[in-house]
Scaffold this motif. Structure first.
Motif, PDB file in Angstrom:
ATOM      1  N   TYR A 283       0.841  -1.210   0.000  1.00 29.59           N
ATOM      2  CA  TYR A 283       0.000   0.000   0.000  1.00 29.59           C
ATOM      3  C   TYR A 283       0.872   1.255   0.000  1.00 29.59           C
ATOM      4  N   LEU A 284       1.780   1.289   0.963  1.00 30.49           N
ATOM      5  CA  LEU A 284       2.613   2.489   1.098  1.00 30.49           C
ATOM      6  C   LEU A 284       3.472   2.670  -0.147  1.00 30.49           C
ATOM      7  N   ALA A 285       3.932   1.538  -0.706  1.00 31.61           N
ATOM      8  CA  ALA A 285       4.818   1.591  -1.872  1.00 31.61           C
ATOM      9  C   ALA A 285       4.124   2.204  -3.094  1.00 31.61           C
ATOM     10  N   VAL A 286       2.825   1.906  -3.275  1.00 28.39           N
ATOM     11  CA  VAL A 286       2.154   2.432  -4.468  1.00 28.39           C
ATOM     12  C   VAL A 286       1.702   3.877  -4.289  1.00 28.39           C
ATOM     13  N   GLY A 287       1.831   4.385  -3.078  1.00 24.25           N
ATOM     14  CA  GLY A 287       1.500   5.791  -2.889  1.00 24.25           C
ATOM     15  C   GLY A 287       0.257   6.038  -2.065  1.00 24.25           C
ATOM     16  N   ILE A 288      -0.230   5.005  -1.386  1.00 29.36           N
ATOM     17  CA  ILE A 288      -1.320   5.268  -0.450  1.00 29.36           C
ATOM     18  C   ILE A 288      -0.708   6.003   0.738  1.00 29.36           C
ATOM     19  N   ASP A 289      -1.284   7.143   1.016  1.00 32.37           N
ATOM     20  CA  ASP A 289      -0.699   8.053   2.002  1.00 32.37           C
ATOM     21  C   ASP A 289      -1.497   7.949   3.298  1.00 32.37           C
ATOM     22  N   PRO A 290      -0.874   7.471   4.363  1.00 32.37           N
ATOM     23  CA  PRO A 290      -1.614   7.263   5.612  1.00 32.37           C
ATOM     24  C   PRO A 290      -2.166   8.548   6.215  1.00 32.37           C
ATOM     25  N   VAL A 291      -1.720   9.679   5.708  1.00 29.03           N
ATOM     26  CA  VAL A 291      -2.312  10.934   6.183  1.00 29.03           C
ATOM     27  C   VAL A 291      -3.680  11.145   5.518  1.00 29.03           C
ATOM     28  N   LYS A 292      -3.768  10.689   4.264  1.00 28.90           N
ATOM     29  CA  LYS A 292      -5.019  10.874   3.524  1.00 28.90           C
ATOM     30  C   LYS A 292      -5.959   9.672   3.638  1.00 28.90           C
ATOM     31  N   SER A 293      -5.386   8.476   3.746  1.00 21.37           N
ATOM     32  CA  SER A 293      -6.191   7.245   3.834  1.00 21.37           C
ATOM     33  C   SER A 293      -5.975   6.629   5.211  1.00 21.37           C
ATOM     34  N   THR A 294      -7.026   6.038   5.747  1.00 17.26           N
ATOM     35  CA  THR A 294      -6.907   5.352   7.030  1.00 17.26           C
ATOM     36  C   THR A 294      -6.736   3.863   6.771  1.00 17.26           C
ATOM     37  N   ILE A 295      -5.586   3.328   7.128  1.00 17.50           N
ATOM     38  CA  ILE A 295      -5.350   1.894   6.932  1.00 17.50           C
ATOM     39  C   ILE A 295      -5.597   1.187   8.259  1.00 17.50           C
ATOM     40  N   LEU A 296      -6.415   0.146   8.225  1.00 19.96           N
ATOM     41  CA  LEU A 296      -6.797  -0.520   9.476  1.00 19.96           C
ATOM     42  C   LEU A 296      -6.690  -2.028   9.358  1.00 19.96           C
ATOM     43  N   ILE A 297      -6.508  -2.668  10.503  1.00 15.31           N
ATOM     44  CA  ILE A 297      -6.492  -4.136  10.545  1.00 15.31           C
ATOM     45  C   ILE A 297      -7.839  -4.612  11.101  1.00 15.31           C
ATOM     46  N   GLN A 298      -8.566  -5.345  10.267  1.00 10.81           N
ATOM     47  CA  GLN A 298      -9.927  -5.774  10.618  1.00 10.81           C
ATOM     48  C   GLN A 298     -10.027  -6.462  11.981  1.00 10.81           C
ATOM     49  N   SER A 299      -9.145  -7.409  12.228  1.00 11.39           N
ATOM     50  CA  SER A 299      -9.257  -8.228  13.446  1.00 11.39           C
ATOM     51  C   SER A 299      -9.055  -7.423  14.724  1.00 11.39           C
ATOM     52  N   GLN A 300      -8.471  -6.256  14.601  1.00  8.63           N
ATOM     53  CA  GLN A 300      -8.201  -5.472  15.797  1.00  8.63           C
ATOM     54  C   GLN A 300      -9.380  -4.560  16.151  1.00  8.63           C
ATOM     55  N   ILE A 301     -10.470  -4.746  15.414  1.00  9.38           N
ATOM     56  CA  ILE A 301     -11.686  -3.976  15.709  1.00  9.38           C
ATOM     57  C   ILE A 301     -12.798  -4.978  16.006  1.00  9.38           C
ATOM     58  N   PRO A 302     -12.842  -5.477  17.248  1.00 14.26           N
ATOM     59  CA  PRO A 302     -13.787  -6.559  17.568  1.00 14.26           C
ATOM     60  C   PRO A 302     -15.237  -6.147  17.394  1.00 14.26           C
ATOM     61  N   GLU A 303     -15.511  -4.861  17.369  1.00 17.15           N
ATOM     62  CA  GLU A 303     -16.890  -4.407  17.141  1.00 17.15           C
ATOM     63  C   GLU A 303     -17.423  -4.979  15.825  1.00 17.15           C
ATOM     64  N   LEU A 304     -16.531  -5.235  14.871  1.00 21.42           N
ATOM     65  CA  LEU A 304     -16.987  -5.779  13.584  1.00 21.42           C
ATOM     66  C   LEU A 304     -17.560  -7.176  13.750  1.00 21.42           C
ATOM     67  N   THR A 305     -17.000  -7.941  14.669  1.00 19.25           N
ATOM     68  CA  THR A 305     -17.552  -9.286  14.908  1.00 19.25           C
ATOM     69  C   THR A 305     -18.877  -9.175  15.658  1.00 19.25           C
ATOM     70  N   GLU A 306     -18.970  -8.167  16.506  1.00 16.78           N
ATOM     71  CA  GLU A 306     -20.207  -7.989  17.266  1.00 16.78           C
ATOM     72  C   GLU A 306     -21.362  -7.629  16.319  1.00 16.78           C
ATOM     73  N   LEU A 307     -21.111  -6.708  15.411  1.00 19.68           N
ATOM     74  CA  LEU A 307     -22.157  -6.357  14.446  1.00 19.68           C
ATOM     75  C   LEU A 307     -22.526  -7.571  13.600  1.00 19.68           C
ATOM     76  N   THR A 308     -21.522  -8.341  13.178  1.00 19.85           N
ATOM     77  CA  THR A 308     -21.785  -9.566  12.407  1.00 19.85           C
ATOM     78  C   THR A 308     -22.754 -10.457  13.169  1.00 19.85           C
ATOM     79  N   PHE A 309     -22.482 -10.615  14.439  1.00 15.24           N
ATOM     80  CA  PHE A 309     -23.307 -11.473  15.296  1.00 15.24           C
ATOM     81  C   PHE A 309     -24.772 -11.021  15.273  1.00 15.24           C
ATOM     82  N   TYR A 310     -25.017  -9.741  15.412  1.00 14.47           N
ATOM     83  CA  TYR A 310     -26.411  -9.265  15.425  1.00 14.47           C
ATOM     84  C   TYR A 310     -27.038  -9.385  14.034  1.00 14.47           C
ATOM     85  N   TYR A 311     -26.275  -9.041  13.020  1.00 15.99           N
ATOM     86  CA  TYR A 311     -26.832  -9.064  11.657  1.00 15.99           C
ATOM     87  C   TYR A 311     -27.187 -10.497  11.222  1.00 15.99           C
TER      88      TYR A 311
END
Lengths: 339, 339
Positions: free
Chosen positions: A74-102
């Motif tokens: 990502y960084l190599a092709v020019g994705i700029d962490p100041v302009k784009s937010t790069i995140l790791i899915q597993s580190q946001i457990p709320e995503l599993t919680e929403l999955t559970f309800y949905y």
């Protein structure tokens, strides 16, 4: 009219399953666009490691290690962490919680009818041994998209059913909540279709050995271009050549910015008298020029992986705040707040 | 030998779906045992509100409000929050996270074969419209049980397939992790079977109106006992009566501690000459005596719901610590730790 020219700034959610290094297919299909999108939209790019486990549970180390590798791409092709937010899915457990309800908002039959899932089940030879996490991954995608209230999701044509499934869940939830808590999204399908593998196969994959990775060395690029599929009927230089199914020209269409020069070359090739080696030399030159700065930036970033991890940590923290806010609203709407 | 007489103290996980007030069926089937178990084992009692939503998504307020009502029932029957940890499932998001990962360890076909699920699908007339959350709820149960590393789970005979499913997931996960992170559990099936409804129907339910709730007033108890199904062939006092299917005697078997006196009464009934009204009077007396202190304690606790909420908050905090520790171990084993 392209979305985003309206008043309200769109939020884009996009990302990759970190299961291997990114290649030219990713570059054409998504990375190149993301570098543009980050100036137009609020862009969240997700390293979907939890989703990657749905069919890599036997090899979690591969997924783990590729989180860093893909972040470097990502960084190599020019994705700029100041302009784009790069995140790791597993580190946001709320995503599993929403999955559970949905999961309560979708029937099993509806999931089984999802054309993308049907196709992928065939592709993976799952048949009756479909892991439950695989059948339900459209619900997990709905959680990802809606957690960030993304309004634009870049996807290939074949992923449109996933967007429809997300919007069904969003509508069903909002109806239950009697309040527009979640946001419907729209698919953003790129104009340029998929790039084939260098061998001409529709599917690019590391295991087929038909990809050109973004981190290939000059020698690897050279070797890969040498193997590029052209026109099997074009036996002698003097013979007329064909453009249909000719991967060398497909790649030139995707990467050559000198459209007039390319058109001249195509005419010559079709007329006869132009050897494949000249076409490939042009392609190789373009790819070497394209990939050199990417490779160099990658090497630079790779020297300080601690710093890259810091970028991911900060992006994940910022993203989690939004997901936690949405999850809180969802919980309140379905009676799950007590303290 | 009952489990728990060994050296290591067992951890019990038990609980209820908070969808309505608890009744005598719960008292006989589980509550009475929990009051004993809390002196023998480390006991966690879960208010399974998130699970209750799997088929109550249209009515989340019912589930929300019954969390407090069921907690009051617990305290009323003598569950002591110092000895037992009472927790609210939805307030421990780690349980949804574990569910998410475990979904990758079970096939759809395996879930569809689960006899308990099959039966419940029929019971609820779901057929093809099974919510995905309903099909996957054994996976959520596996998450609950394994999060606390529970080794004993009190269940009815019909719930044994759930325990088997949990242990399959536990073994599969430990094999993947190459380490015994999760703990297998065993079912603890109560000696006394299910109590039928006062009308003789096997299933007790509020909607059938055949239950005696723990919070019934003396007049409600009286009215319910009057409706207790006895022997339809026992038309005159002088006629011989039958004990089979006779709910009055089933209830006496469950609640009358004077076994000799009860036996005498049964003999008299079978011989003839004993009217139903006398049997019912005995039963009513016993139930009034049983439920009076429960009702009074309940009223006492209900005066300070803030205090009850505090008990739930503290229990949930303590339980969450354990679940978070397990989840952390699980994450590490499947490559989901980065920071």
């Amino acid at each position: 009219m392209l979305p985003g020219t309206e008043d309200k700034k769109h939020l884009i959610l996009t990302g990759d399953r970190p299961t291997g290094p990114l290649h030219l297919g990713h570059y054409v299909g998504s990375l190149r666009n993301r570098v543009k999108f980050q100036n137009q939209y609020e862009q969240y790019i997700m390293l979907a490691d939890a989703q990657a486990l749905t069919d890599n549970m036997e090899n979690p180390a591969k997924v783990h290690d590729n989180v860093m590798e893909v972040a470097l791409d990502y960084l190599a092709v020019g994705i700029d962490p100041v302009k784009s937010t790069i995140l790791i899915q597993s580190q946001i457990p709320e995503l599993t919680e929403l999955t559970f309800y949905y999961l309560n908002l979708v029937t099993v039959a509806r999931l089984e009818r999802n054309p993308t899932i049907k196709q992928e089940i065939t592709l993976r030879n799952f048949e009756r041994d479909i892991p439950a996490g695989f059948l339900t991954y459209p619900v997990s995608q709905a959680a990802d998209i809606s957690a960030f209230k993304a309004s634009l999701v870049p996807v290939g044509e074949d992923q449109i059913p996933m967007i429809e499934q997300t919007n069904e869940i969003v509508r069903r939830f909002n109806r239950l909540a009697n309040k527009d808590i979640l946001v419907e999204c729209q698919a953003l399908v790129p104009e340029i279709g998929r790039l084939p593998g260098v061998d001409g196969k529709a599917k690019m994959s590391k295991s087929l050995g038909n990809v050109i990775n973004l981190n290939f060395s000059p020698a690897e690029i050279k070797a890969a271009v040498r193997n590029v599929y052209t026109d099997p009927l074009h036996l002698r230089v003097a013979d007329p050549g064909h453009l249909e199914g000719n991967v060398a020209f497909m790649y030139l269409d995707a990467f050559d910015e000198d459209k007039a020069g390319l058109q001249e070359m195509k005419d010559h090739y079709v007329r006869g008298g132009l050897g494949d080696s000249i076409v490939k030399a042009r392609l190789e030159g373009i790819l070497q020029d394209l990939l050199k700065p990417i490779r160099e930036r990658r090497e630079e970033f790779a020297k300080d992986r601690g710093q890259v991890l810091q970028i991911l940590k900060e992006g994940t923290r910022k993203a989690r705040e939004i997901a936690a806010q949405t999850t809180d609203e969802v919980r309140a709407a379905i009676g799950l707040k007590h303290f």
